[in-house]
Motif scaffolding. Structure first.
Motif, PDB file in Angstrom:
ATOM      1  N   ARG A 183      80.633  16.580  50.092  1.00  0.00           N
ATOM      2  CA  ARG A 183      81.093  15.313  50.701  1.00  0.00           C
ATOM      3  C   ARG A 183      81.739  15.564  52.054  1.00  0.00           C
ATOM      4  N   CYS A 184      82.472  16.669  52.211  1.00  0.00           N
ATOM      5  CA  CYS A 184      83.063  17.005  53.514  1.00  0.00           C
ATOM      6  C   CYS A 184      81.980  17.277  54.547  1.00  0.00           C
ATOM      7  N   ILE A 185      80.929  17.961  54.135  1.00  0.00           N
ATOM      8  CA  ILE A 185      79.803  18.212  55.048  1.00  0.00           C
ATOM      9  C   ILE A 185      79.151  16.896  55.432  1.00  0.00           C
ATOM     10  N   ALA A 186      78.992  15.992  54.482  1.00  0.00           N
ATOM     11  CA  ALA A 186      78.364  14.696  54.770  1.00  0.00           C
ATOM     12  C   ALA A 186      79.223  13.852  55.712  1.00  0.00           C
ATOM     13  N   ILE A 187      80.549  13.970  55.598  1.00  0.00           N
ATOM     14  CA  ILE A 187      81.421  13.209  56.492  1.00  0.00           C
ATOM     15  C   ILE A 187      81.470  13.839  57.874  1.00  0.00           C
ATOM     16  N   ALA A 188      81.598  15.166  57.946  1.00  0.00           N
ATOM     17  CA  ALA A 188      81.712  15.850  59.231  1.00  0.00           C
ATOM     18  C   ALA A 188      80.384  15.858  59.996  1.00  0.00           C
ATOM     19  N   LEU A 189      79.297  15.994  59.300  1.00  0.00           N
ATOM     20  CA  LEU A 189      77.963  16.030  59.920  1.00  0.00           C
ATOM     21  C   LEU A 189      77.095  14.952  59.270  1.00  0.00           C
ATOM     22  N   PRO A 190      77.221  13.701  59.710  1.00  0.00           N
ATOM     23  CA  PRO A 190      76.548  12.605  59.009  1.00  0.00           C
ATOM     24  C   PRO A 190      75.020  12.664  59.035  1.00  0.00           C
ATOM     25  N   PHE A 191      74.440  13.359  60.003  1.00  0.00           N
ATOM     26  CA  PHE A 191      72.982  13.428  60.069  1.00  0.00           C
ATOM     27  C   PHE A 191      72.420  14.706  59.452  1.00  0.00           C
ATOM     28  N   HIS A 192      73.311  15.547  58.924  1.00  0.00           N
ATOM     29  CA  HIS A 192      72.871  16.785  58.257  1.00  0.00           C
ATOM     30  C   HIS A 192      72.581  16.484  56.794  1.00  0.00           C
ATOM     31  N   GLU A 193      71.417  16.865  56.340  1.00  0.00           N
ATOM     32  CA  GLU A 193      71.035  16.636  54.947  1.00  0.00           C
ATOM     33  C   GLU A 193      71.492  17.811  54.085  1.00  0.00           C
ATOM     34  N   VAL A 194      72.284  17.517  53.080  1.00  0.00           N
ATOM     35  CA  VAL A 194      72.701  18.553  52.132  1.00  0.00           C
ATOM     36  C   VAL A 194      71.554  18.751  51.166  1.00  0.00           C
ATOM     37  N   ARG A 195      70.975  19.947  51.193  1.00  0.00           N
ATOM     38  CA  ARG A 195      69.794  20.196  50.379  1.00  0.00           C
ATOM     39  C   ARG A 195      70.174  20.455  48.926  1.00  0.00           C
ATOM     40  N   LYS A 196      69.398  19.843  48.069  1.00  0.00           N
ATOM     41  CA  LYS A 196      69.664  19.909  46.640  1.00  0.00           C
ATOM     42  C   LYS A 196      69.522  21.331  46.096  1.00  0.00           C
ATOM     43  N   TYR A 197      68.544  22.083  46.607  1.00  0.00           N
ATOM     44  CA  TYR A 197      68.318  23.422  46.046  1.00  0.00           C
ATOM     45  C   TYR A 197      69.481  24.358  46.358  1.00  0.00           C
ATOM     46  N   ARG A 198      70.191  24.161  47.467  1.00  0.00           N
ATOM     47  CA  ARG A 198      71.347  25.015  47.764  1.00  0.00           C
ATOM     48  C   ARG A 198      72.506  24.716  46.822  1.00  0.00           C
ATOM     49  N   VAL A 199      72.689  23.454  46.517  1.00  0.00           N
ATOM     50  CA  VAL A 199      73.740  23.073  45.574  1.00  0.00           C
ATOM     51  C   VAL A 199      73.410  23.624  44.189  1.00  0.00           C
ATOM     52  N   LEU A 200      72.161  23.476  43.775  1.00  0.00           N
ATOM     53  CA  LEU A 200      71.755  24.010  42.467  1.00  0.00           C
ATOM     54  C   LEU A 200      71.815  25.529  42.432  1.00  0.00           C
ATOM     55  N   LEU A 201      71.485  26.171  43.550  1.00  0.00           N
ATOM     56  CA  LEU A 201      71.575  27.631  43.613  1.00  0.00           C
ATOM     57  C   LEU A 201      73.018  28.085  43.431  1.00  0.00           C
ATOM     58  N   ALA A 202      73.954  27.412  44.098  1.00  0.00           N
ATOM     59  CA  ALA A 202      75.371  27.751  43.936  1.00  0.00           C
ATOM     60  C   ALA A 202      75.808  27.537  42.492  1.00  0.00           C
ATOM     61  N   PHE A 203      75.360  26.442  41.890  1.00  0.00           N
ATOM     62  CA  PHE A 203      75.696  26.147  40.492  1.00  0.00           C
ATOM     63  C   PHE A 203      75.159  27.233  39.559  1.00  0.00           C
ATOM     64  N   TYR A 204      73.895  27.599  39.716  1.00  0.00           N
ATOM     65  CA  TYR A 204      73.296  28.609  38.836  1.00  0.00           C
ATOM     66  C   TYR A 204      73.926  29.988  39.034  1.00  0.00           C
ATOM     67  N   LEU A 205      74.228  30.341  40.273  1.00  0.00           N
ATOM     68  CA  LEU A 205      74.869  31.638  40.522  1.00  0.00           C
ATOM     69  C   LEU A 205      76.265  31.697  39.891  1.00  0.00           C
ATOM     70  N   TYR A 206      77.009  30.607  39.988  1.00  0.00           N
ATOM     71  CA  TYR A 206      78.333  30.587  39.378  1.00  0.00           C
ATOM     72  C   TYR A 206      78.229  30.630  37.852  1.00  0.00           C
TER      73      TYR A 206
END
Length: 121
Positions: A40-63
């Protein structure tokens, strides 16, 4: 009030599994809140940057892998580690044998016998 019978928590294996699951869920919920906050901080600071789903899932799976490795491989290898049920708080605790033995609120020491059942001295 504290004379309740621990039922399943009297079993050493169940108590250890409960402790591992409870700690895993605590750490995972904190990580997921942090992950959502960062995205959410990335979405607010960089409104035109798309947060990619696979990076979020990769972080989740690694943790998840890190926590499973820590809980399943590292913690059981610690010498002198046992788990006991605290009747005063209805919770399973880790206890290292080289430390002061755990006491319940009656001042009695809680230990396990050869079968893994808890006894109070």
């Amino acid at each position: 009030f504290n004379d309740r019978y621990p039922v399943l928590f009297n079993n050493l294996v169940f108590c250890a599994a409960w402790d591992a699951l409870f700690n895993f869920l605590q750490l995972m919920s904190m990580f997921l809140v942090m992950l959502m906050s960062v995205s959410r901080c990335i979405a607010i600071a960089l409104p035109f940057h798309e947060v990619r789903k696979y990076r979020v899932l990769l972080a989740f799976y690694l943790y998840c892998m890190l926590l499973i490795t820590q809980t399943g491989l590292v913690v059981p290898l610690v010498n002198g580690l046992t788990v006991y049920y605290g009747a005063d708080s209805a919770y399973c605790y880790k206890w290292y044998e080289d430390t002061v033995p755990p006491y319940n609120n009656t001042g009695n020491t809680t230990t396990t016998d050869a079968t893994g059942a808890y006894t109070t001295h």
